[in-house]
Design a protein around this motif. Structure first.
Motif, short mmCIF file in Angstrom:
data_model
loop_
_atom_site.label_atom_id
_atom_site.label_comp_id
_atom_site.label_asym_id
_atom_site.label_seq_id
_atom_site.Cartn_x
_atom_site.Cartn_y
_atom_site.Cartn_z
N GLN A 1 -26.74 0.91 16.54
CA GLN A 1 -26.30 1.95 15.61
C GLN A 1 -25.42 2.97 16.34
OE1 GLN A 1 -29.87 3.54 13.79
NE2 GLN A 1 -29.59 2.20 12.02
N ALA A 2 -24.58 3.60 15.58
CA ALA A 2 -23.74 4.66 16.13
C ALA A 2 -24.62 5.71 16.81
CB ALA A 2 -22.89 5.30 15.04
N GLY A 3 -24.16 6.15 17.97
CA GLY A 3 -24.93 7.09 18.77
C GLY A 3 -25.85 6.44 19.77
N GLY A 4 -26.02 5.14 19.65
CA GLY A 4 -26.90 4.43 20.56
C GLY A 4 -26.22 4.04 21.86
N SER A 5 -26.95 3.27 22.66
CA SER A 5 -26.47 2.88 23.98
C SER A 5 -26.67 1.38 24.20
CB SER A 5 -27.22 3.63 25.08
OG SER A 5 -27.03 5.02 24.98
N LEU A 6 -25.83 0.82 25.04
CA LEU A 6 -25.96 -0.55 25.51
C LEU A 6 -25.53 -0.60 26.96
CD1 LEU A 6 -24.44 -2.86 22.72
CD2 LEU A 6 -26.83 -2.81 23.47
N ARG A 7 -26.09 -1.55 27.70
CA ARG A 7 -25.62 -1.78 29.06
C ARG A 7 -25.16 -3.22 29.19
NH1 ARG A 7 -28.64 -1.57 34.95
NH2 ARG A 7 -29.48 -3.55 34.18
N LEU A 8 -23.90 -3.38 29.52
CA LEU A 8 -23.34 -4.70 29.76
C LEU A 8 -23.43 -5.04 31.25
CD1 LEU A 8 -20.08 -4.50 27.62
CD2 LEU A 8 -22.41 -5.06 26.90
N SER A 9 -23.57 -6.33 31.51
CA SER A 9 -23.60 -6.81 32.89
C SER A 9 -22.53 -7.89 33.06
CB SER A 9 -24.96 -7.41 33.24
OG SER A 9 -25.99 -6.45 33.11
N CYS A 10 -22.03 -7.99 34.27
CA CYS A 10 -21.07 -9.04 34.62
C CYS A 10 -21.43 -9.56 35.99
CB CYS A 10 -19.65 -8.48 34.61
SG CYS A 10 -18.41 -9.63 35.24
N VAL A 11 -21.80 -10.82 36.03
CA VAL A 11 -22.16 -11.45 37.31
C VAL A 11 -21.00 -12.30 37.80
CG1 VAL A 11 -23.76 -12.97 38.50
CG2 VAL A 11 -24.59 -11.48 36.67
N ALA A 12 -20.61 -12.06 39.02
CA ALA A 12 -19.50 -12.80 39.63
C ALA A 12 -20.03 -13.84 40.60
CB ALA A 12 -18.57 -11.84 40.36
N SER A 13 -19.36 -14.97 40.64
CA SER A 13 -19.73 -16.02 41.59
C SER A 13 -18.47 -16.78 41.98
CB SER A 13 -20.76 -16.96 40.98
OG SER A 13 -20.25 -17.61 39.84
N GLY A 14 -18.60 -17.60 43.00
CA GLY A 14 -17.48 -18.39 43.47
C GLY A 14 -17.18 -18.11 44.93
N ARG A 15 -16.68 -19.12 45.58
CA ARG A 15 -16.48 -19.04 47.02
C ARG A 15 -15.41 -18.02 47.39
NH1 ARG A 15 -15.89 -24.82 49.66
NH2 ARG A 15 -15.99 -23.49 51.52
N SER B 1 -23.48 7.02 23.49
CA SER B 1 -22.84 7.66 22.33
C SER B 1 -21.85 6.72 21.66
CB SER B 1 -22.13 8.95 22.76
OG SER B 1 -23.04 9.85 23.37
N LEU B 2 -22.29 5.52 21.42
CA LEU B 2 -21.39 4.50 20.87
C LEU B 2 -20.92 4.86 19.47
CD1 LEU B 2 -23.17 1.38 22.28
CD2 LEU B 2 -20.75 1.90 22.59
N LYS B 3 -19.67 4.47 19.19
CA LYS B 3 -19.03 4.74 17.91
C LYS B 3 -18.64 3.40 17.28
CE LYS B 3 -16.86 8.85 19.95
NZ LYS B 3 -15.57 9.50 20.24
N PRO B 4 -18.50 3.38 15.96
CA PRO B 4 -18.06 2.13 15.32
C PRO B 4 -16.74 1.61 15.90
CG PRO B 4 -18.92 3.62 13.68
CD PRO B 4 -18.90 4.39 14.97
N GLU B 5 -15.88 2.50 16.32
CA GLU B 5 -14.59 2.06 16.88
C GLU B 5 -14.73 1.43 18.27
OE1 GLU B 5 -15.33 5.07 15.61
OE2 GLU B 5 -14.33 6.69 16.75
#
Length: 124
Positions: free
Chosen positions: A13-27, A86-90
């Motif tokens: 919902q608007a006003g909420g929070s999320l945490r994204l993760s990105c895992v990198a791999s490769g030689r 503080s996420l927004k619909p946009e």
């Protein structure tokens, strides 16, 4: 070659929070590389969100997210995070992480590797 896998997207919902993760791999991946986040909303071009250096201590944010989003890295885990408050619909978009094969922390310039993206949907 470098592989990037994002996770953490979802519906919030608007006003909420999320945490994204990105895992990198490769030689050929190096923790010295700059890493960043981009996003693409339906019908719109991909847009820059944020980039950081190896430690996360040097950052450059898009004005639209400044003060609400925070990028960080855990190099022991080859992982980059994006805490979105503080996420927004946009803010609704597919979020992509990317790696630049240099240490340059700028909005412009080429990113060399991309993840598949994770969907973030913010309801009003």
């Amino acid at each position: 070659q470098v592989q990037l896998v994002e996770s953490g997207g979802g519906l919030v919902q608007a006003g909420g929070s999320l945490r994204l993760s990105c895992v990198a791999s490769g030689r050929t991946f190096s923790n010295n590389y700059a890493m960043g986040w981009f996003r693409q909303a339906p019908g719109k071009a991909r847009e820059f969100v944020v980039v950081c250096n190896w430690s996360g201590g040097s950052t450059f944010y898009a004005d639209s997210v400044k003060g609400r989003f925070n990028i960080s890295r855990d190099n022991a885990k080859n992982t980059m995070y994006l805490l979105m408050n503080s996420l927004k619909p946009e803010d609704t978009a597919v979020y992509y992480c990317a790696v630049r094969k240099s240490t340059i922390v700028t909005m412009t310039g080429r990113f060399d590797y991309w993840g598949q993206g994770t969907q973030v949907t913010v309801s009003s």
